[in-house]
Design an enzyme around this catalytic site. Sequence first.
Site, PDB file in Angstrom:
ATOM      1  N   ARG A 126      20.261  23.364  12.690  1.00 36.51           N
ATOM      2  CA  ARG A 126      21.433  22.502  12.812  1.00 36.51           C
ATOM      3  C   ARG A 126      21.442  21.731  14.136  1.00 36.51           C
ATOM      4  NH1 ARG A 126      26.712  22.555  14.769  1.00 36.51           N
ATOM      5  NH2 ARG A 126      28.207  21.454  13.456  1.00 36.51           N
ATOM      6  N   GLU A 155      41.343   1.530  -3.144  1.00 32.85           N
ATOM      7  CA  GLU A 155      40.762   1.887  -4.447  1.00 32.85           C
ATOM      8  C   GLU A 155      41.294   3.257  -4.844  1.00 32.85           C
ATOM      9  OE1 GLU A 155      36.455   2.447  -4.199  1.00 32.85           O
ATOM     10  OE2 GLU A 155      36.679   3.033  -2.101  1.00 32.85           O
ATOM     11  N   LEU A 158      34.007   1.237  -2.352  1.00 33.53           N
ATOM     12  CA  LEU A 158      32.705   1.418  -2.988  1.00 33.53           C
ATOM     13  C   LEU A 158      32.504   0.310  -4.028  1.00 33.53           C
ATOM     14  CD1 LEU A 158      30.283   3.460  -3.199  1.00 33.53           C
ATOM     15  CD2 LEU A 158      31.392   4.240  -5.296  1.00 33.53           C
ATOM     16  N   ARG A 173      22.241   1.035  -6.327  1.00 34.05           N
ATOM     17  CA  ARG A 173      23.211   1.473  -5.306  1.00 34.05           C
ATOM     18  C   ARG A 173      22.697   2.701  -4.551  1.00 34.05           C
ATOM     19  NH1 ARG A 173      29.114   2.650  -7.378  1.00 34.05           N
ATOM     20  NH2 ARG A 173      28.080   4.512  -8.179  1.00 34.05           N
ATOM     21  N   TYR A 222      25.086  10.385  -3.389  1.00 32.67           N
ATOM     22  CA  TYR A 222      25.047  10.823  -4.772  1.00 32.67           C
ATOM     23  C   TYR A 222      25.289   9.664  -5.712  1.00 32.67           C
ATOM     24  CZ  TYR A 222      30.204  10.697  -5.227  1.00 32.67           C
ATOM     25  OH  TYR A 222      31.511  10.299  -5.296  1.00 32.67           O
ATOM     26  N   LYS A 240      27.850   5.630  -0.825  1.00 32.99           N
ATOM     27  CA  LYS A 240      28.348   6.688  -1.723  1.00 32.99           C
ATOM     28  C   LYS A 240      27.903   8.050  -1.190  1.00 32.99           C
ATOM     29  CE  LYS A 240      29.060   7.501  -6.680  1.00 32.99           C
ATOM     30  NZ  LYS A 240      30.507   7.623  -6.628  1.00 32.99           N
TER      31      LYS A 240
HETATM   32  N1  PDD Z   1      33.175   7.994  -8.429  1.00 32.16           N
HETATM   33  N2  PDD Z   1      35.313   4.183  -5.837  1.00 32.16           N
HETATM   34  C1  PDD Z   1      35.101   5.462  -5.505  1.00 32.16           C
HETATM   35  C2  PDD Z   1      35.664   5.947  -4.220  1.00 32.16           C
HETATM   36  C3  PDD Z   1      34.352   6.294  -6.342  1.00 32.16           C
HETATM   37  O1  PDD Z   1      34.125   7.575  -5.992  1.00 32.16           O
HETATM   38  C4  PDD Z   1      33.860   5.785  -7.569  1.00 32.16           C
HETATM   39  C5  PDD Z   1      33.049   6.615  -8.524  1.00 32.16           C
HETATM   40  C6  PDD Z   1      34.118   4.438  -7.876  1.00 32.16           C
HETATM   41  C7  PDD Z   1      33.606   3.799  -9.144  1.00 32.16           C
HETATM   42  O2  PDD Z   1      32.206   3.605  -9.100  1.00 32.16           O
HETATM   43  P1  PDD Z   1      31.354   3.615 -10.448  1.00 32.16           P
HETATM   44  O3  PDD Z   1      31.972   2.624 -11.348  1.00 32.16           O
HETATM   45  O4  PDD Z   1      30.001   3.234 -10.005  1.00 32.16           O
HETATM   46  O5  PDD Z   1      31.439   5.021 -10.988  1.00 32.16           O
HETATM   47  C8  PDD Z   1      34.840   3.671  -6.993  1.00 32.16           C
HETATM   48  C9  PDD Z   1      32.360   8.865  -9.259  1.00 32.16           C
HETATM   49  C10 PDD Z   1      32.561   8.642 -10.716  1.00 32.16           C
HETATM   50  C11 PDD Z   1      32.574  10.286  -8.842  1.00 32.16           C
HETATM   51  O6  PDD Z   1      32.602  10.506  -7.634  1.00 32.16           O
HETATM   52  O7  PDD Z   1      32.682  11.181  -9.687  1.00 32.16           O
END
Ligand code: PDD
Length: 287
Positions: free
Chosen positions: A106, A186, A210, A58, A39, A154
């Site tokens: 499945r 993170e 990420l 990405r 996503y 992601k």
């Molecule tokens: N999440 N690290 C993780 C684990 C994340 O899920 C996200 C973003 C980031 C930051 O990435 P970016 O700057 O590209 O949004 C870092 C999104 C916002 C979400 O899952 O809602």
Amino acid sequence: MKELQRMPRTVFVNGEYLPEDQGKVSIFDRGFLFADGVYEVSAVVNARLVDYPAHMERLGRSLSELRMEWPCTRAELDTMHQEMIHRNDLTEGIIYMQVTRGSADRTFNFPKVPVKPTLIAFTQAMSLVDNPNAVTGVKVVTTPDLRWARRDIKTVMLLAPVLGKQAAYEQGAQEGWMVEDGFVTEGTSSNAYIVKDGKVITRGLSNEILAGCTRRALFRLAREEGVEIVERKFTVEEAYAADEAFLTSASQFVMPIVEIDGKRIGGGQPGPVVRKLRALFLQEAGA
Ligand code: PDD
């Protein structure tokens, strides 16, 4: 955050724009059964996408790491994002989009007969620029990093972040900082930073975190502004002793942190470095 959007929204499902209560996917969808999907979340400010090319880059990487097909052309995805803004009258908020390997009987291995990937998207109106949390700063608590070894992809496999974020909320905090071997990896849905002696410190990119699109933009802005960023791991103790702390994500932008595990950071006020970096980010986002 304030919900600004009037209902019902228009959502996107496999090429169709539909009222949100009609947006449906199969119970055999591999995203539903295996979290076999990826996503992206892109911010919208003044009806314009923020850091969109980085999100699409990405997405391409996530798909290719999982040997998944693009659901359509990049041009079609661009059109879909613009249509979602337009049809939902979205001036500020996020667009969520998800691609799964599609639906099939499945089996753990990939479907033998090629299936079409599932593509869905929806919008959420939010106050991103005038987010009151940015004035006060947010609280974070540390929580064990329970995730798998490919956090650079992601994927929608988000149970560990769900549990981490819930633990944070139950302790009165807005974000959880995940910890592995004593080092912060993170946030549950954001990248993590501390500031010490004017230098920003954040973990370097690897399979362990990420690669945030907001992080990438921040690096560029910091470089232009002469703010030094040091890419290295930092411990929880270092974070407690930091001058400032902050997080970045598409939905929070650059967000000051004023408390970690109940310990005040920088006197409990957003510090000068994070305030400057947020202002630069907002400016570039067209706020
Ligand atoms: N999440 N690290 C993780 C684990 C994340 O899920 C996200 C973003 C980031 C930051 O990435 P970016 O700057 O590209 O949004 C870092 C999104 C916002 C979400 O899952 O809602």
